[in-house]
Design an enzyme around this catalytic site. Structure first.
Site, PDB file in Angstrom:
ATOM      1  N   ASP A 133     -10.338   4.010  -0.926  1.00 13.07           N
ATOM      2  CA  ASP A 133     -10.969   3.262  -0.114  1.00 13.07           C
ATOM      3  C   ASP A 133     -12.524   3.348   0.127  1.00 13.07           C
ATOM      4  O   ASP A 133     -13.011   4.492  -0.157  1.00 13.07           O
ATOM      5  CB  ASP A 133     -10.425   3.727   1.408  1.00 13.07           C
ATOM      6  CG  ASP A 133      -9.145   3.045   1.705  1.00 13.07           C
ATOM      7  OD1 ASP A 133      -8.572   2.643   0.642  1.00 13.07           O
ATOM      8  OD2 ASP A 133      -8.847   2.953   2.723  1.00 13.07           O
ATOM      9  N   ASP A 143       0.754  -1.339   0.181  1.00 15.40           N
ATOM     10  CA  ASP A 143      -0.008   0.128  -0.028  1.00 15.40           C
ATOM     11  C   ASP A 143       0.774   1.333   0.105  1.00 15.40           C
ATOM     12  O   ASP A 143       2.187   1.113   0.174  1.00 15.40           O
ATOM     13  CB  ASP A 143      -0.967  -0.187   1.239  1.00 15.40           C
ATOM     14  CG  ASP A 143      -2.051   0.880   1.254  1.00 15.40           C
ATOM     15  OD1 ASP A 143      -2.464   1.611   0.080  1.00 15.40           O
ATOM     16  OD2 ASP A 143      -3.187   0.772   2.139  1.00 15.40           O
TER      17      ASP A 143
END
Length: 453
Positions: free
Chosen positions: A358, A298
């Protein structure tokens, strides 16, 4: 960080009439705003300094009213002509910024680097043309046609427990998978196990025995996965305190600022420094030795930041070197999911890719910033980047959230079912009501590997 690397140079003009046709401008990384818009419609605006640091190439948003693509911009003028695709010649050194602005009934296209122009009169409009271009780009990147690996259905700890996750939370859901009959193939331990970004093998205190937890996951026949942000180094980390020469520096000599992660300011690991590269490799090899064979990497955009490194290379060159280091460390059999990652420089180097911001329990972003976590933002990007599925990688729309309290959860489930490549759950499984449990059972299947039709 630099401003735009070079001055924009006009390269084409394409007819543009209000309300007709579509324009697609590729975002820099996974979370960057991507949409298919009418060419004369105003582009989405980046509205926060943090979003500039994370979502925008060179940390610079487009001028007002200008569409900006990171290495790719496509225009469908409707009845006025075929689809025109403007794309980078090469993304192994730098990704050109491509812009389009409206002037006197035309879109004036400009770029700050080498760009090819492709005219596509085939079927499927903008989406069909992008799919055909993607297949060629992927082949040039060394990705064989039909060579994608399926990803098993995943359970992820983040969206129920966030950074306060504990070992007991993982074990409770591991038991629930069997008790409730949910077909999970990979149990992914997300952010919260480590003491700080960069100190990946130091416990946060909530995991007494991380290698032992991995063994318990594997002992019940599931694969163990882990979240890691390998290019991040926290300002409070032992790594930065003890190895200050291992990070990327700005022109003044200060560590570059790549964003605030979990309320901690972060800088970027310099993988061109041989000792820093060896450290990262050792961390990943240790995790692989525990039995982890699914890695979600990430905040990867940090590895492409421009700045002073041990070797004089561009940010993109350093980024791709870092991705190859990661693959070498985890081995060819492990699955690699990119997130927060520059799009075009990642093709051929990851198995799956997050294609949007997200997801969140709320439909709208909390601060109104269209790049921030929300169902609206995740859905927008997932639909816009659907053409990448099965051509570049397995698209990850982000986790299914099906528990009560999630706004418009049926809409998100339907979008995941229609457009999702990778399927994952972000719920504490015992928090699901009957609808949420049935939906989770139904949608958590192995990923598709071919294009979305």
């Amino acid at each position: 960080m630099t401003s735009l690397a070079n001055a924009q140079r006009d390269i084409a003009c394409v007819p543009a009439e209000p309300g007709r046709g579509m324009l697609y401008a590729e975002g820099w990384q996974s979370w960057s705003i991507v949409d298919a818009l009418h060419p004369t419609a105003p582009p989405h605006l980046v509205t926060s300094a943090e979003s500039l640091a994370t979502d925008c190439q060179y940390g610079t948003a487009a001028p007002p009213g200008v569409h900006q693509g990171a290495g790719l911009l496509a225009i469908d003028p409707g009845d006025a002509g075929p689809v025109e695709i403007f794309a980078a010649v090469n993304v192994s050194e730098q990704v050109p910024v491509i812009q389009a602005r409206v002037y006197d009934g035309y879109l004036i296209v400009s770029a700050d680097g080498a760009v090819t122009r492709r005219t596509d009169a085939g079927d499927g409009g903008l989406t069909g043309a992008l799919g055909r271009w993607a297949a060629e780009f992927a082949a040039q990147a060394g990705l064989p046609s039909g060579g994608l690996r399926p990803v098993p259905p995943v359970w992820c700890s983040w969206y129920q427990y966030y950074a306060t996750v504990t070992e007991d939370d993982i074990l409770a859901n591991l038991a629930a998978m069997d008790d409730l009959g949910v077909g999970i193939g990979v149990v992914q331990i997300d952010d919260g196990y480590q003491s700080a970004p960069g100190d990946w093998l130091q416990s946060s205190g909530r995991f007494a025995d991380l290698p032992g937890l991995v063994r318990r996951i594997r002992d019940v026949g599931r694969r163990a996965g882990i979240w890691i942000a390998p290019m991040l180094v926290g300002r409070s980390s032992d790594l930065l305190r003890n190895r200050p020469s291992w990070v990327v520096r700005d022109p003044s000599g200060e560590p570059v600022h790549v964003g605030t992660v979990r309320r901690q300011e972060c800088t970027a690991l310099d993988v061109t420094h041989p000792d820093a590269a060896a450290y990262l490799s050792s961390v990943l090899r240790a995790m692989r030795a525990w039995g982890i064979d699914y890695f979600k990497v990430d905040f990867m955009y940090a590895g492409a930041y421009e700045g002073r490194r041990h070797e004089d290379v561009t940010g993109v060159q350093a980024y791709q070197r870092g991705l190859r280091l990661i693959r070498d460390a985890i081995g060819p059999d492990a699955l690699l999911l990119g997130c927060g990652a520059p799009i075009l420089p990642s093709v051929g180097l990851v198995d799956a890719m997050r294609v949007g911001p997200d997801i969140a329990a709320d439909y709208e972003p909390a601060d109104g910033n269209p790049a921030q976590p929300s169902q609206r933002a995740a859905a927008r990007n997932t639909v816009a980047r659907a053409w990448q599925q099965g051509r570049f990688w397995v698209n990850d729309p982000d986790c299914l959230m099906a528990r009560p309290g999630v706004q418009r959860r049926a809409d998100w489930a339907a979008l995941v079912e229609r457009y999702g490549g990778l399927r994952s759950s972000g719920d504490g499984l015992r928090n699901l009501d009957p609808w949420g449990l049935e939906t989770t059972r139904r949608l958590l299947v192995p990923s598709r590997t071919g294009p979305i039709t």
